[in-house]
Enzyme design. Sequence first.
Site, mmCIF file in Angstrom:
data_model
loop_
_atom_site.group_PDB
_atom_site.id
_atom_site.type_symbol
_atom_site.label_atom_id
_atom_site.label_comp_id
_atom_site.label_asym_id
_atom_site.label_seq_id
_atom_site.Cartn_x
_atom_site.Cartn_y
_atom_site.Cartn_z
ATOM 1 N N ILE A 244 48.060 23.333 34.291
ATOM 2 C CA ILE A 244 49.528 23.243 34.429
ATOM 3 C C ILE A 244 50.101 24.357 35.292
ATOM 4 O O ILE A 244 51.253 24.282 35.704
ATOM 5 C CB ILE A 244 50.237 23.220 33.056
ATOM 6 N N VAL B 224 44.044 31.235 26.348
ATOM 7 C CA VAL B 224 43.869 30.196 25.329
ATOM 8 C C VAL B 224 42.473 30.409 24.746
ATOM 9 O O VAL B 224 41.481 30.387 25.486
ATOM 10 C CB VAL B 224 44.006 28.776 25.912
ATOM 11 N N HIS C 23 36.954 27.460 28.182
ATOM 12 C CA HIS C 23 37.298 26.494 29.220
ATOM 13 C C HIS C 23 36.804 27.002 30.564
ATOM 14 O O HIS C 23 36.827 28.196 30.838
ATOM 15 C CB HIS C 23 38.801 26.200 29.256
#
Length: 121
Positions: free
Chosen positions: A30, A95, A99
């Site tokens: 994002i 986060v 990832h």
Amino acid sequence: MDCLFCKIIAKDIPAQVIYEDEHVIAFNDINPQAPLHFLVIPKKHISTLNDITEEDRELLGHMIMTAGKIALNQGVAEDGYRTVFNCNSHGGQTVYHIHLHVLAGKAMGWPPYQATLKQPL
């Protein structure tokens, strides 16, 4: 669970998903840092790279293989792309669900970040 990526996996939060299988999901970042910037995340919650175990070896390999397949499908494999795992706060992780960042579509420099180093006393 209060994990942002677990909520994306559960489809509780929308994402621009570009790939999904039984082990991973990939979606556009994002806040892209390159013309093409997507994340590959495992469906299994693992907070940081420090938390991986021997049983996660195949999963991490699958994440990397998936990144390469998507790069090929997106037409950036030939020119090249960068893959990055961030680990904990000094590594830039925001986060806490591992990832893999995949960045492409422009030439990347090295080092990626030129920190201001303190001079020795």
